[in-house]
Design a protein around this motif. Structure first.
Motif, PDB file in Angstrom:
ATOM      1  N   THR A 181      10.826  12.473  -6.631  1.00  0.00           N
ATOM      2  CA  THR A 181      10.831  13.981  -7.038  1.00  0.00           C
ATOM      3  C   THR A 181       9.523  14.694  -6.746  1.00  0.00           C
ATOM      4  OG1 THR A 181       9.669  13.619  -9.159  1.00  0.00           O
ATOM      5  CG2 THR A 181      12.050  13.322  -9.430  1.00  0.00           C
ATOM      6  N   GLY A 182       8.765  14.198  -5.913  1.00  0.00           N
ATOM      7  CA  GLY A 182       7.436  14.658  -5.582  1.00  0.00           C
ATOM      8  C   GLY A 182       7.703  15.057  -4.028  1.00  0.00           C
ATOM      9  N   PRO A 183       6.350  15.638  -3.646  1.00  0.00           N
ATOM     10  CA  PRO A 183       6.339  16.412  -2.182  1.00  0.00           C
ATOM     11  C   PRO A 183       6.666  15.235  -1.117  1.00  0.00           C
ATOM     12  CG  PRO A 183       4.062  16.020  -3.187  1.00  0.00           C
ATOM     13  CD  PRO A 183       5.096  15.902  -4.130  1.00  0.00           C
ATOM     14  N   SER A 184       6.438  14.015  -1.474  1.00  0.00           N
ATOM     15  CA  SER A 184       6.668  12.884  -0.394  1.00  0.00           C
ATOM     16  C   SER A 184       8.094  12.379  -0.472  1.00  0.00           C
ATOM     17  CB  SER A 184       5.944  11.882  -0.663  1.00  0.00           C
ATOM     18  OG  SER A 184       4.542  12.051  -0.466  1.00  0.00           O
ATOM     19  N   ALA A 185       8.928  12.971  -1.263  1.00  0.00           N
ATOM     20  CA  ALA A 185      10.483  12.270  -1.222  1.00  0.00           C
ATOM     21  C   ALA A 185      11.209  12.908  -0.049  1.00  0.00           C
ATOM     22  CB  ALA A 185      11.288  13.056  -2.493  1.00  0.00           C
ATOM     23  N   GLY A 186      10.927  13.668   0.652  1.00  0.00           N
ATOM     24  CA  GLY A 186      11.542  13.694   1.870  1.00  0.00           C
ATOM     25  C   GLY A 186      10.913  13.134   2.931  1.00  0.00           C
ATOM     26  N   GLN A 187       9.883  12.418   2.664  1.00  0.00           N
ATOM     27  CA  GLN A 187       9.535  11.509   3.767  1.00  0.00           C
ATOM     28  C   GLN A 187       9.536   9.891   3.592  1.00  0.00           C
ATOM     29  OE1 GLN A 187       7.943  13.100   6.369  1.00  0.00           O
ATOM     30  NE2 GLN A 187       8.535  14.806   5.303  1.00  0.00           N
ATOM     31  N   VAL A 188      10.524   9.875   2.564  1.00  0.00           N
ATOM     32  CA  VAL A 188      10.833   8.300   2.516  1.00  0.00           C
ATOM     33  C   VAL A 188      11.771   7.960   3.612  1.00  0.00           C
ATOM     34  CG1 VAL A 188      11.839   6.451   1.075  1.00  0.00           C
ATOM     35  CG2 VAL A 188      10.433   8.565  -0.093  1.00  0.00           C
ATOM     36  N   GLY A 234       0.769  -1.174   0.212  1.00  0.00           N
ATOM     37  CA  GLY A 234      -0.001   0.158  -0.266  1.00  0.00           C
ATOM     38  C   GLY A 234       0.783   1.303  -0.103  1.00  0.00           C
ATOM     39  N   GLU A 235       2.194   1.172  -0.108  1.00  0.00           N
ATOM     40  CA  GLU A 235       3.183   2.289  -0.220  1.00  0.00           C
ATOM     41  C   GLU A 235       3.012   2.451  -1.863  1.00  0.00           C
ATOM     42  OE1 GLU A 235       4.922   3.872   2.088  1.00  0.00           O
ATOM     43  OE2 GLU A 235       3.882   2.622   3.437  1.00  0.00           O
ATOM     44  N   SER A 236       3.679   3.373  -2.393  1.00  0.00           N
ATOM     45  CA  SER A 236       4.155   3.734  -3.653  1.00  0.00           C
ATOM     46  C   SER A 236       4.397   2.467  -4.429  1.00  0.00           C
ATOM     47  CB  SER A 236       4.900   4.669  -4.132  1.00  0.00           C
ATOM     48  OG  SER A 236       5.488   4.573  -5.312  1.00  0.00           O
ATOM     49  N   LEU A 237       3.842   2.273  -5.444  1.00  0.00           N
ATOM     50  CA  LEU A 237       4.182   0.949  -6.265  1.00  0.00           C
ATOM     51  C   LEU A 237       5.599   0.881  -6.204  1.00  0.00           C
ATOM     52  CD1 LEU A 237       2.125   0.923  -9.653  1.00  0.00           C
ATOM     53  CD2 LEU A 237       2.164  -0.995  -7.940  1.00  0.00           C
ATOM     54  N   ALA A 238       6.428   1.856  -6.398  1.00  0.00           N
ATOM     55  CA  ALA A 238       7.934   1.670  -6.293  1.00  0.00           C
ATOM     56  C   ALA A 238       8.529   1.155  -5.150  1.00  0.00           C
ATOM     57  CB  ALA A 238       8.503   3.248  -6.424  1.00  0.00           C
ATOM     58  N   LEU A 239       7.894   1.641  -4.034  1.00  0.00           N
ATOM     59  CA  LEU A 239       8.499   1.008  -2.657  1.00  0.00           C
ATOM     60  C   LEU A 239       7.652  -0.421  -2.533  1.00  0.00           C
ATOM     61  CD1 LEU A 239       8.561   4.169  -0.219  1.00  0.00           C
ATOM     62  CD2 LEU A 239      10.321   3.307  -1.660  1.00  0.00           C
ATOM     63  N   ASP A 240       6.633  -0.643  -2.871  1.00  0.00           N
ATOM     64  CA  ASP A 240       5.954  -2.004  -2.763  1.00  0.00           C
ATOM     65  C   ASP A 240       6.986  -3.036  -3.586  1.00  0.00           C
ATOM     66  OD1 ASP A 240       4.040  -1.281  -1.064  1.00  0.00           O
ATOM     67  OD2 ASP A 240       2.378  -1.381  -2.591  1.00  0.00           O
ATOM     68  N   LEU A 241       7.292  -2.492  -4.583  1.00  0.00           N
ATOM     69  CA  LEU A 241       8.322  -3.577  -5.323  1.00  0.00           C
ATOM     70  C   LEU A 241       9.739  -3.678  -4.646  1.00  0.00           C
ATOM     71  CD1 LEU A 241       9.019  -5.346  -7.749  1.00  0.00           C
ATOM     72  CD2 LEU A 241      10.066  -3.283  -8.804  1.00  0.00           C
ATOM     73  N   PHE A 254       9.355   2.809   3.421  1.00  0.00           N
ATOM     74  CA  PHE A 254       7.733   3.432   3.467  1.00  0.00           C
ATOM     75  C   PHE A 254       8.050   5.109   3.600  1.00  0.00           C
ATOM     76  CE2 PHE A 254       7.859   5.139   8.019  1.00  0.00           C
ATOM     77  CZ  PHE A 254       8.956   4.596   8.460  1.00  0.00           C
ATOM     78  N   VAL A 255       6.854   5.425   3.242  1.00  0.00           N
ATOM     79  CA  VAL A 255       6.651   7.019   3.286  1.00  0.00           C
ATOM     80  C   VAL A 255       6.066   7.187   4.509  1.00  0.00           C
ATOM     81  CG1 VAL A 255       5.259   9.017   2.282  1.00  0.00           C
ATOM     82  CG2 VAL A 255       6.401   7.276   1.013  1.00  0.00           C
ATOM     83  N   LYS A 256       6.749   8.315   5.454  1.00  0.00           N
ATOM     84  CA  LYS A 256       6.284   8.579   6.810  1.00  0.00           C
ATOM     85  C   LYS A 256       5.001   9.451   6.323  1.00  0.00           C
ATOM     86  CE  LYS A 256       7.939  11.164  10.714  1.00  0.00           C
ATOM     87  NZ  LYS A 256       7.730  10.381  12.042  1.00  0.00           N
ATOM     88  N   SER A 257       3.941   8.630   6.451  1.00  0.00           N
ATOM     89  CA  SER A 257       2.587   9.238   6.127  1.00  0.00           C
ATOM     90  C   SER A 257       1.839  10.124   7.122  1.00  0.00           C
ATOM     91  CB  SER A 257       1.716   8.163   5.571  1.00  0.00           C
ATOM     92  OG  SER A 257       1.580   7.085   6.630  1.00  0.00           O
ATOM     93  N   HIS A 258       2.394   9.964   8.413  1.00  0.00           N
ATOM     94  CA  HIS A 258       1.785  10.856   9.260  1.00  0.00           C
ATOM     95  C   HIS A 258       3.003  11.197  10.428  1.00  0.00           C
ATOM     96  CE1 HIS A 258       1.202   7.590  12.099  1.00  0.00           C
ATOM     97  NE2 HIS A 258       0.841   6.843  10.950  1.00  0.00           N
ATOM     98  N   ALA A 259       2.952  12.128  11.252  1.00  0.00           N
ATOM     99  CA  ALA A 259       4.002  12.675  12.124  1.00  0.00           C
ATOM    100  C   ALA A 259       4.522  11.550  12.945  1.00  0.00           C
ATOM    101  CB  ALA A 259       3.757  14.052  12.743  1.00  0.00           C
ATOM    102  N   ARG A 260       3.574  10.830  13.428  1.00  0.00           N
ATOM    103  CA  ARG A 260       3.913   9.888  14.671  1.00  0.00           C
ATOM    104  C   ARG A 260       4.336   8.479  13.939  1.00  0.00           C
ATOM    105  NH1 ARG A 260      -0.700   9.364  18.583  1.00  0.00           N
ATOM    106  NH2 ARG A 260       0.861   8.178  19.568  1.00  0.00           N
ATOM    107  N   ARG A 261       4.447   8.463  12.766  1.00  0.00           N
ATOM    108  CA  ARG A 261       4.582   7.166  12.194  1.00  0.00           C
ATOM    109  C   ARG A 261       6.104   6.828  12.265  1.00  0.00           C
ATOM    110  NH1 ARG A 261       3.312   4.421   6.313  1.00  0.00           N
ATOM    111  NH2 ARG A 261       4.294   2.431   6.617  1.00  0.00           N
ATOM    112  N   GLU A 262       6.655   6.024  13.113  1.00  0.00           N
ATOM    113  CA  GLU A 262       8.176   5.553  13.100  1.00  0.00           C
ATOM    114  C   GLU A 262       8.616   4.630  12.387  1.00  0.00           C
ATOM    115  OE1 GLU A 262      11.147   5.856  16.936  1.00  0.00           O
ATOM    116  OE2 GLU A 262       9.253   6.039  17.091  1.00  0.00           O
TER     117      GLU A 262
END
Ligand SMILES: [Zn+2]
Length: 223
Positions: free
Chosen positions: A155-162, A16-23, A174-182
């Motif tokens: 290259t998108g807004p979530s790049a800094g959250q990988v 359920g992450e980006s297809l790229a991270l899911d692969l 994973f993409v840090k989808s919310h502030a408390r996700r560790e």
């Protein structure tokens, strides 16, 4: 469509992450600290199973074709594994702020071009459109969409959250989808907390005072 056989694709700890991270996350450690490395994409049938389970994340024209198309071959599997290795290098470089290894960007870009497609009017059926791709092999078109997802992610807004999961026995991204996700999953968080807890109980401090280390360095006190 053949019925799915038992496959590690069904045991993926994180989807359920980006297809790229899911692969990337189709390789994982199973069993914690002394666990084994699992590759969920070992056979061409595993690849088709993975594509079917993720078909909703591919472009709409491609989805029915992934469900009903010709089976994957060893050639396809090798191409997906090559892209997976490149994406892992890209993710690692992104989270560490370093330059990806030589060839990584070129490999992702070459794969991304495979996703080039457009819609045409059906000459025989008014109002019906037909998907077309420059690449005739649909497994490679789908590979291209995974690479294109990587371009969008990194290259998108979530790049800094990988994030690379910080659990010592985990290799997932994973993409840090919310502030408390560790952690990648709550299972990783729980495992690390249990390990910390048992380490504290084994550490000196609660029981007998420790002998002063010769080097003068002390174990980090429990908070
Ligand atoms: Zn993890």
């Amino acid at each position: 469509m053949s019925s799915p056989t038992a496959s590690a694709v069904d045991d993926l700890p994180l989807t359920g992450e980006s297809l790229a991270l899911d692969l990337v996350n189709t390789t994982f450690i199973q069993g914690g600290a002394r666990g084994a490395l699992v590759d969920a994409l070992r056979e061409p049938a595993d690849l088709d199973h993975w594509l079917r389970t993720r078909s909703a994340d591919f472009g709409e024209p491609l989805r029915p074709l992934l469900d009903d198309g010709a089976p994957a071959t060893r050639f396809h599997l090798d191409r997906y594994r090559e892209l997976r290795a490149a994406l892992r290098d890209l993710a690692a470089a992104t989270v560490s702020g370093t330059t990806p290894p030589p060839g990584t960007v070129a490999a992702v870009n070459a794969a991304a071009r495979l996703s080039t497609g457009w819609l045409e009017l059906d000459p025989d059926r008014p109002g019906v459109r037909i998907p077309r791709w420059t690449e005739p092999d649909l497994h490679l078109v789908a590979l291209g969409e995974v690479a294109a997802a990587a371009v969008a992610l990194f290259t998108g807004p979530s790049a800094g959250q990988v994030r690379a999961c910080p659990a010592p026995d985990c290799i997932l991204y994973f993409v840090k989808s919310h502030a408390r996700r560790e952690w990648c999953t709550s299972a990783c968080g729980n495992r690390v907390r249990v390990a910390r807890h048992s380490r504290r109980h084994r550490e000196p401090g609660a029981g007998e005072p420790p002998a002063e280390p010769a080097t003068g360095r002390r174990t980090e006190p429990a908070a």
